[in-house]
Design a protein around this motif. Sequence first.
Motif, PDB file in Angstrom:
ATOM      1  N   MET A   1     -18.538   3.493   0.878  1.00  0.00           N
ATOM      2  CA  MET A   1     -17.323   4.313   0.860  1.00  0.00           C
ATOM      3  C   MET A   1     -17.408   5.313  -0.299  1.00  0.00           C
ATOM      4  O   MET A   1     -17.679   4.926  -1.429  1.00  0.00           O
ATOM      5  CB  MET A   1     -16.103   3.408   0.679  1.00  0.00           C
ATOM      6  N   PRO A   2     -17.229   6.588  -0.038  1.00  0.00           N
ATOM      7  CA  PRO A   2     -17.403   7.598  -1.101  1.00  0.00           C
ATOM      8  C   PRO A   2     -16.185   7.731  -1.992  1.00  0.00           C
ATOM      9  O   PRO A   2     -15.774   8.839  -2.328  1.00  0.00           O
ATOM     10  CB  PRO A   2     -17.644   8.874  -0.292  1.00  0.00           C
ATOM     11  N   ILE A   3     -15.571   6.626  -2.363  1.00  0.00           N
ATOM     12  CA  ILE A   3     -14.405   6.672  -3.248  1.00  0.00           C
ATOM     13  C   ILE A   3     -14.912   6.725  -4.688  1.00  0.00           C
ATOM     14  O   ILE A   3     -15.518   5.771  -5.169  1.00  0.00           O
ATOM     15  CB  ILE A   3     -13.479   5.460  -3.033  1.00  0.00           C
ATOM     16  N   ILE A   4     -14.674   7.860  -5.337  1.00  0.00           N
ATOM     17  CA  ILE A   4     -15.089   8.000  -6.728  1.00  0.00           C
ATOM     18  C   ILE A   4     -14.143   7.234  -7.641  1.00  0.00           C
ATOM     19  O   ILE A   4     -14.563   6.636  -8.630  1.00  0.00           O
ATOM     20  CB  ILE A   4     -15.127   9.481  -7.123  1.00  0.00           C
ATOM     21  N   ALA A   5     -12.868   7.277  -7.314  1.00  0.00           N
ATOM     22  CA  ALA A   5     -11.870   6.543  -8.108  1.00  0.00           C
ATOM     23  C   ALA A   5     -10.709   6.161  -7.207  1.00  0.00           C
ATOM     24  O   ALA A   5     -10.322   6.928  -6.315  1.00  0.00           O
ATOM     25  CB  ALA A   5     -11.383   7.397  -9.266  1.00  0.00           C
ATOM     26  N   ALA A   6     -10.183   4.981  -7.420  1.00  0.00           N
ATOM     27  CA  ALA A   6      -8.991   4.518  -6.706  1.00  0.00           C
ATOM     28  C   ALA A   6      -8.169   3.728  -7.711  1.00  0.00           C
ATOM     29  O   ALA A   6      -8.520   2.592  -8.051  1.00  0.00           O
ATOM     30  CB  ALA A   6      -9.373   3.671  -5.503  1.00  0.00           C
ATOM     31  N   ARG A   7      -7.097   4.325  -8.181  1.00  0.00           N
ATOM     32  CA  ARG A   7      -6.332   3.707  -9.264  1.00  0.00           C
ATOM     33  C   ARG A   7      -4.847   3.713  -8.960  1.00  0.00           C
ATOM     34  O   ARG A   7      -4.344   4.600  -8.256  1.00  0.00           O
ATOM     35  CB  ARG A   7      -6.595   4.445 -10.583  1.00  0.00           C
ATOM     36  N   VAL A   8      -4.176   2.710  -9.510  1.00  0.00           N
ATOM     37  CA  VAL A   8      -2.739   2.568  -9.359  1.00  0.00           C
ATOM     38  C   VAL A   8      -2.102   2.810 -10.727  1.00  0.00           C
ATOM     39  O   VAL A   8      -2.551   2.264 -11.740  1.00  0.00           O
ATOM     40  CB  VAL A   8      -2.363   1.164  -8.848  1.00  0.00           C
ATOM     41  N   TYR A   9      -1.041   3.643 -10.745  1.00  0.00           N
ATOM     42  CA  TYR A   9      -0.330   3.963 -11.984  1.00  0.00           C
ATOM     43  C   TYR A   9       1.142   3.587 -11.826  1.00  0.00           C
ATOM     44  O   TYR A   9       1.710   3.673 -10.731  1.00  0.00           O
ATOM     45  CB  TYR A   9      -0.449   5.451 -12.302  1.00  0.00           C
ATOM     46  N   HIS A  10       1.720   3.210 -12.936  1.00  0.00           N
ATOM     47  CA  HIS A  10       3.158   2.939 -12.971  1.00  0.00           C
ATOM     48  C   HIS A  10       3.739   3.605 -14.211  1.00  0.00           C
ATOM     49  O   HIS A  10       3.306   3.335 -15.338  1.00  0.00           O
ATOM     50  CB  HIS A  10       3.444   1.428 -13.002  1.00  0.00           C
ATOM     51  N   ASP A  11       4.695   4.514 -13.976  1.00  0.00           N
ATOM     52  CA  ASP A  11       5.305   5.273 -15.067  1.00  0.00           C
ATOM     53  C   ASP A  11       4.264   5.960 -15.958  1.00  0.00           C
ATOM     54  O   ASP A  11       4.394   6.016 -17.183  1.00  0.00           O
ATOM     55  CB  ASP A  11       6.200   4.366 -15.928  1.00  0.00           C
ATOM     56  N   GLY A  12       3.211   6.472 -15.313  1.00  0.00           N
ATOM     57  CA  GLY A  12       2.191   7.223 -16.022  1.00  0.00           C
ATOM     58  C   GLY A  12       1.122   6.381 -16.689  1.00  0.00           C
ATOM     59  O   GLY A  12       0.206   6.944 -17.298  1.00  0.00           O
ATOM     60  N   LYS A  13       1.206   5.071 -16.563  1.00  0.00           N
ATOM     61  CA  LYS A  13       0.218   4.205 -17.197  1.00  0.00           C
ATOM     62  C   LYS A  13      -0.659   3.554 -16.129  1.00  0.00           C
ATOM     63  O   LYS A  13      -0.167   3.148 -15.077  1.00  0.00           O
ATOM     64  CB  LYS A  13       0.912   3.122 -18.040  1.00  0.00           C
ATOM     65  N   LEU A  14      -1.937   3.453 -16.447  1.00  0.00           N
ATOM     66  CA  LEU A  14      -2.872   2.841 -15.519  1.00  0.00           C
ATOM     67  C   LEU A  14      -2.566   1.355 -15.378  1.00  0.00           C
ATOM     68  O   LEU A  14      -2.477   0.621 -16.368  1.00  0.00           O
ATOM     69  CB  LEU A  14      -4.308   3.034 -16.021  1.00  0.00           C
ATOM     70  N   VAL A  15      -2.400   0.943 -14.133  1.00  0.00           N
ATOM     71  CA  VAL A  15      -2.167  -0.478 -13.858  1.00  0.00           C
ATOM     72  C   VAL A  15      -3.488  -1.171 -13.621  1.00  0.00           C
ATOM     73  O   VAL A  15      -3.824  -2.157 -14.280  1.00  0.00           O
ATOM     74  CB  VAL A  15      -1.225  -0.652 -12.642  1.00  0.00           C
ATOM     75  N   ARG A  16      -4.269  -0.651 -12.674  1.00  0.00           N
ATOM     76  CA  ARG A  16      -5.569  -1.249 -12.391  1.00  0.00           C
ATOM     77  C   ARG A  16      -6.346  -0.337 -11.450  1.00  0.00           C
ATOM     78  O   ARG A  16      -5.791   0.567 -10.830  1.00  0.00           O
ATOM     79  CB  ARG A  16      -5.420  -2.636 -11.765  1.00  0.00           C
ATOM     80  N   ASP A  17      -7.637  -0.633 -11.361  1.00  0.00           N
ATOM     81  CA  ASP A  17      -8.502  -0.001 -10.366  1.00  0.00           C
ATOM     82  C   ASP A  17      -8.492  -0.820  -9.094  1.00  0.00           C
ATOM     83  O   ASP A  17      -8.412  -2.058  -9.136  1.00  0.00           O
ATOM     84  CB  ASP A  17      -9.944   0.098 -10.875  1.00  0.00           C
ATOM     85  N   LEU A  18      -8.585  -0.146  -7.976  1.00  0.00           N
ATOM     86  CA  LEU A  18      -8.776  -0.821  -6.704  1.00  0.00           C
ATOM     87  C   LEU A  18     -10.266  -0.975  -6.462  1.00  0.00           C
ATOM     88  O   LEU A  18     -11.035  -0.017  -6.628  1.00  0.00           O
ATOM     89  CB  LEU A  18      -8.138  -0.035  -5.564  1.00  0.00           C
ATOM     90  N   GLY A  19     -10.691  -2.143  -6.054  1.00  0.00           N
ATOM     91  CA  GLY A  19     -12.097  -2.385  -5.773  1.00  0.00           C
ATOM     92  C   GLY A  19     -12.552  -1.619  -4.545  1.00  0.00           C
ATOM     93  O   GLY A  19     -11.745  -1.188  -3.714  1.00  0.00           O
ATOM     94  N   PRO A  20     -13.872  -1.432  -4.386  1.00  0.00           N
ATOM     95  CA  PRO A  20     -14.381  -0.658  -3.254  1.00  0.00           C
ATOM     96  C   PRO A  20     -14.040  -1.265  -1.896  1.00  0.00           C
ATOM     97  O   PRO A  20     -13.933  -0.538  -0.906  1.00  0.00           O
ATOM     98  CB  PRO A  20     -15.893  -0.640  -3.506  1.00  0.00           C
ATOM     99  N   ASP A  21     -13.848  -2.569  -1.839  1.00  0.00           N
ATOM    100  CA  ASP A  21     -13.543  -3.227  -0.568  1.00  0.00           C
ATOM    101  C   ASP A  21     -12.097  -3.709  -0.510  1.00  0.00           C
ATOM    102  O   ASP A  21     -11.712  -4.396   0.446  1.00  0.00           O
ATOM    103  CB  ASP A  21     -14.481  -4.427  -0.358  1.00  0.00           C
ATOM    104  N   GLU A  22     -11.316  -3.363  -1.514  1.00  0.00           N
ATOM    105  CA  GLU A  22      -9.937  -3.844  -1.570  1.00  0.00           C
ATOM    106  C   GLU A  22      -9.019  -2.921  -0.775  1.00  0.00           C
ATOM    107  O   GLU A  22      -9.107  -1.692  -0.878  1.00  0.00           O
ATOM    108  CB  GLU A  22      -9.475  -3.904  -3.025  1.00  0.00           C
ATOM    109  N   ALA A  23      -8.164  -3.519   0.018  1.00  0.00           N
ATOM    110  CA  ALA A  23      -7.219  -2.719   0.802  1.00  0.00           C
ATOM    111  C   ALA A  23      -6.174  -2.105  -0.120  1.00  0.00           C
ATOM    112  O   ALA A  23      -5.748  -2.722  -1.097  1.00  0.00           O
ATOM    113  CB  ALA A  23      -6.546  -3.594   1.849  1.00  0.00           C
ATOM    114  N   ILE A  24      -5.765  -0.908   0.208  1.00  0.00           N
ATOM    115  CA  ILE A  24      -4.733  -0.244  -0.572  1.00  0.00           C
ATOM    116  C   ILE A  24      -3.389  -0.884  -0.252  1.00  0.00           C
ATOM    117  O   ILE A  24      -3.036  -1.035   0.922  1.00  0.00           O
ATOM    118  CB  ILE A  24      -4.693   1.253  -0.254  1.00  0.00           C
ATOM    119  N   PRO A  25      -2.640  -1.305  -1.253  1.00  0.00           N
ATOM    120  CA  PRO A  25      -1.369  -1.975  -0.980  1.00  0.00           C
ATOM    121  C   PRO A  25      -0.437  -1.121  -0.138  1.00  0.00           C
ATOM    122  O   PRO A  25      -0.363   0.101  -0.302  1.00  0.00           O
ATOM    123  CB  PRO A  25      -0.802  -2.216  -2.380  1.00  0.00           C
ATOM    124  N   GLU A  26       0.278  -1.779   0.762  1.00  0.00           N
ATOM    125  CA  GLU A  26       1.182  -1.058   1.653  1.00  0.00           C
ATOM    126  C   GLU A  26       2.472  -0.649   0.955  1.00  0.00           C
ATOM    127  O   GLU A  26       3.079   0.358   1.299  1.00  0.00           O
ATOM    128  CB  GLU A  26       1.504  -1.932   2.872  1.00  0.00           C
TER     129      GLU A  26
END
Length: 323
Positions: free
Chosen positions: A1-26
């Motif tokens: 998968m050509p995902i260079i970055a997949a990250r979740v932010y909350h109020d401007g702060k990085l929460v975590r990275d999503l793994g290459p095989d991890e589903a994006i939360p609904e």
Amino acid sequence: MPIIAARVYHDGKLVRDLGPDEAIPEDCDEGDFFWLGLYEPTPEELAGIARRFGLHPLAVEDALKANQLPKIEVYGDQLFVIARTANLDADTIQPGETAFFLGPHFFVSVRHGSARAHTEIRARLETLPTKLAHGPDYVLYAVLDFIVDGYFPVIDAIEDRMLAVEDSVMDTPLDAWQIRHLYKQRHEIIRFQRFVGMMKEVAGRLAADDDLPHIDPVVRPFFRDVWDHVQRAEFRLSGLRDVAASVIETNGMLEQQRQGVITRQLAAWAAILAVPTAIAGIYGMNFRFMPELDWRLGYPFALALIFGGSGLVFWRFKHIGWL
């Protein structure tokens, strides 16, 4: 998968990275947003992202083509933006394309051909959580500003080369290869200027259009800064296009002048040589009765006449600047 970055932010702060095989939360909370960066995905790979975020199929199709001009499209409550990138490969401007999908809780970028990844701008924004807390619209501004700033090293490199050619043409005429290369450079500049002008329209609309979804009024003034940078790039490209045309025109005028000088010199030498040719031709006639045939000083007189006449003509052409 050509995902260079997949990250979740909350109020401007990085929460975590999503793994290459991890589903994006609904689901996501208020203040959450996802930032996904993709590089040259296949249709199947982008289709999965499109299903997750409900991306419009026409926008997905444009994002995959990688031959679109800068534009803004609104699909329901989503904003779709295409920007053009540029990098210099030897003497050729290599254009790239980056498409952006903007929603209430996500920012997806699809990059084609660009040598400059968004890692740098992502790292910088993560040190500014108060800015990043604005959400996807601020990320769009930051990435567009990053793309537009990438125009200037390309323009600087072209400008340096163009000015060097402009200085050299005054001393040395351009050969056929250099002229063809200059025409190619001018074509590259015109093509670059065309999509830079369209980028200015995109930035202007982002800065002024109140009807665009997910562009908050507090963020809209930042796009004016992008518009200003694009305008400066366009202005400099206009100057470079004029320089290229001026160099070609100047080279033609100087070449005509050099040819004129050579033509005058040849004409002057032809006139100088005509004097001894005429005198020698007259005295070379095999007539029985000719003046000075029995004169002892006839030969020195003929030579003096040849040299004197030639010298007089030479002095005249030297005086008027033909020699």
